[in-house]
Design a protein around this motif. Structure first.
Motif, PDB file in Angstrom:
ATOM      1  N   GLY A 102       2.169  -5.806   6.955  1.00 53.72           N
ATOM      2  CA  GLY A 102       2.362  -4.877   8.064  1.00 53.72           C
ATOM      3  C   GLY A 102       1.154  -3.986   8.265  1.00 53.72           C
ATOM      4  O   GLY A 102       0.785  -3.667   9.402  1.00 53.72           O
ATOM      5  N   PHE A 103       0.537  -3.584   7.157  1.00 54.18           N
ATOM      6  CA  PHE A 103      -0.652  -2.737   7.251  1.00 54.18           C
ATOM      7  C   PHE A 103      -1.787  -3.498   7.931  1.00 54.18           C
ATOM      8  O   PHE A 103      -2.494  -2.947   8.772  1.00 54.18           O
ATOM      9  N   ARG A 104      -1.962  -4.769   7.564  1.00 56.71           N
ATOM     10  CA  ARG A 104      -3.006  -5.581   8.210  1.00 56.71           C
ATOM     11  C   ARG A 104      -2.757  -5.679   9.716  1.00 56.71           C
ATOM     12  O   ARG A 104      -3.687  -5.562  10.517  1.00 56.71           O
ATOM     13  N   ALA A 105      -1.496  -5.891  10.092  1.00 59.37           N
ATOM     14  CA  ALA A 105      -1.161  -6.005  11.506  1.00 59.37           C
ATOM     15  C   ALA A 105      -1.468  -4.713  12.256  1.00 59.37           C
ATOM     16  O   ALA A 105      -1.930  -4.734  13.401  1.00 59.37           O
ATOM     17  N   ALA A 106      -1.243  -3.575  11.583  1.00 63.30           N
ATOM     18  CA  ALA A 106      -1.501  -2.276  12.219  1.00 63.30           C
ATOM     19  C   ALA A 106      -2.980  -2.065  12.488  1.00 63.30           C
ATOM     20  O   ALA A 106      -3.354  -1.280  13.368  1.00 63.30           O
ATOM     21  N   MET A 107      -3.844  -2.774  11.741  1.00 66.89           N
ATOM     22  CA  MET A 107      -5.283  -2.613  11.927  1.00 66.89           C
ATOM     23  C   MET A 107      -5.769  -3.165  13.259  1.00 66.89           C
ATOM     24  O   MET A 107      -6.940  -3.031  13.617  1.00 66.89           O
ATOM     25  N   ALA A 108      -4.864  -3.811  14.023  1.00 62.72           N
ATOM     26  CA  ALA A 108      -5.230  -4.227  15.375  1.00 62.72           C
ATOM     27  C   ALA A 108      -5.466  -3.029  16.284  1.00 62.72           C
ATOM     28  O   ALA A 108      -6.160  -3.125  17.296  1.00 62.72           O
ATOM     29  N   ASP A 109      -4.896  -1.882  15.887  1.00 63.10           N
ATOM     30  CA  ASP A 109      -5.150  -0.636  16.601  1.00 63.10           C
ATOM     31  C   ASP A 109      -6.545  -0.138  16.213  1.00 63.10           C
ATOM     32  O   ASP A 109      -6.803   0.153  15.042  1.00 63.10           O
ATOM     33  N   THR A 110      -7.435  -0.052  17.180  1.00 62.73           N
ATOM     34  CA  THR A 110      -8.841   0.273  16.894  1.00 62.73           C
ATOM     35  C   THR A 110      -8.998   1.616  16.199  1.00 62.73           C
ATOM     36  O   THR A 110      -9.815   1.761  15.278  1.00 62.73           O
ATOM     37  N   ARG A 111      -8.206   2.600  16.594  1.00 61.50           N
ATOM     38  CA  ARG A 111      -8.330   3.923  15.968  1.00 61.50           C
ATOM     39  C   ARG A 111      -7.962   3.863  14.496  1.00 61.50           C
ATOM     40  O   ARG A 111      -8.642   4.460  13.647  1.00 61.50           O
ATOM     41  N   LEU A 112      -6.876   3.136  14.181  1.00 59.29           N
ATOM     42  CA  LEU A 112      -6.478   3.006  12.789  1.00 59.29           C
ATOM     43  C   LEU A 112      -7.513   2.225  11.987  1.00 59.29           C
ATOM     44  O   LEU A 112      -7.834   2.583  10.853  1.00 59.29           O
ATOM     45  N   LEU A 113      -8.032   1.149  12.579  1.00 58.21           N
ATOM     46  CA  LEU A 113      -9.021   0.336  11.873  1.00 58.21           C
ATOM     47  C   LEU A 113     -10.264   1.148  11.561  1.00 58.21           C
ATOM     48  O   LEU A 113     -10.765   1.125  10.430  1.00 58.21           O
ATOM     49  N   ASN A 114     -10.771   1.882  12.534  1.00 57.98           N
ATOM     50  CA  ASN A 114     -11.963   2.704  12.303  1.00 57.98           C
ATOM     51  C   ASN A 114     -11.695   3.772  11.253  1.00 57.98           C
ATOM     52  O   ASN A 114     -12.540   4.049  10.391  1.00 57.98           O
ATOM     53  N   ILE A 174       0.876  -1.171   0.000  1.00 57.93           N
ATOM     54  CA  ILE A 174       0.000   0.000   0.000  1.00 57.93           C
ATOM     55  C   ILE A 174       0.910   1.216   0.000  1.00 57.93           C
ATOM     56  O   ILE A 174       2.018   1.170   0.552  1.00 57.93           O
ATOM     57  N   TYR A 175       0.473   2.310  -0.615  1.00 60.18           N
ATOM     58  CA  TYR A 175       1.348   3.462  -0.792  1.00 60.18           C
ATOM     59  C   TYR A 175       0.740   4.725  -0.191  1.00 60.18           C
ATOM     60  O   TYR A 175      -0.472   4.952  -0.284  1.00 60.18           O
ATOM     61  N   LEU A 176       1.604   5.527   0.416  1.00 61.00           N
ATOM     62  CA  LEU A 176       1.226   6.818   0.989  1.00 61.00           C
ATOM     63  C   LEU A 176       2.105   7.892   0.356  1.00 61.00           C
ATOM     64  O   LEU A 176       3.338   7.802   0.406  1.00 61.00           O
TER      65      LEU A 176
END
Length: 227
Positions: free
Chosen positions: A105-117, A45-47
């Motif tokens: 890595g991006f999928r793993a970061a989605m464990a953070d609720t704020r990021l997922l929302n 994924i790119y930013l």
């Protein structure tokens, strides 16, 4: 998703990147280079940190269809979460610095609720934009579609000035506009002249385009209803 919520999501994602939590690398891409191509396997994924990128796809006969334009702070390439094979090509419009984030890595970061929302809201916003594009293509003629595209681009890329004016500073070619509208380059040129004559866009050399947001929005709304 409001502009404030969008900014918050981007700030939180940047904070994860700053902590190296996503194993993201910053890469300089020269103008006109391809970040990935349609059909390639690319699990990232790119930013965009700075610069401008367009995504496009192609018909069987080789005609280009411009899907979207992204600028600093935007995320693109999210479909890598569904699978690594790309369905579009991403091309750099001007020299850009871009963060490449592995999808794992991006999928793993989605464990953070704020990021997922925030990411769910981001995807909902992207889906809404795509639905608007489809509606425009189905219900409007090519001149009306160009007006809608210019309005959308000016609100996304433009810098606000006085008197309802939005300035698009980075050049977008008539060929690229024709790819977004689904018409020929010559027709785009003809429609732009009509828009200038009607005061919807202003004839200037710099920036690339100066859009009268209020009048262009009124034109899109009225013409869309009448059609």
């Amino acid at each position: 998703m409001t502009s404030v919520e969008v900014a918050q999501f981007k700030d939180e994602l940047q904070a994860f990147i700053a902590r190296d939590s996503l194993s993201a690398s910053s890469i300089r891409f020269p103008k006109r280079t391809h970040i990935y191509n349609c059909g390639e396997r690319d699990a990232n994924i790119y930013l965009i940190e700075s610069g401008q990128v367009k995504t496009q796809t192609y018909t069987r006969c080789g005609k280009e269809c411009l899907l979207s334009i992204f600028t600093a702070g935007d995320i693109f390439g999210e479909t890598s979460l569904l699978g690594p094979e790309r369905t579009e090509t991403a091309t750099v419009m001007r020299t850009s610095w871009i963060r490449r984030i592995p999808a794992t890595g991006f999928r793993a970061a989605m464990a953070d609720t704020r990021l997922l929302n925030g990411f769910i809201d981001h995807l909902a916003r992207r889906l809404s934009e795509q639905q608007q594009v489809i509606t425009t293509m189905v219900t409007m003629d090519s001149e009306q579609r160009l007006a809608a595209v210019l309005l959308r681009l000016s609100r996304k890329l433009g810098k606000r000035r006085a008197n309802n004016l939005l300035a698009i500073e980075e050049r977008i070619t008539q060929e690229e506009l024709s790819g977004m509208v689904g018409t020929t380059r010559s027709r785009v040129g003809y429609f732009l002249k009509r828009f200038r004559d009607a005061g919807l866009v202003l004839p200037v050399s710099e920036p690339f385009l100066l859009v009268n947001e209020k009048r262009l929005a009124e034109y899109v709304d009225v013409e869309g209803i009448e059609s």
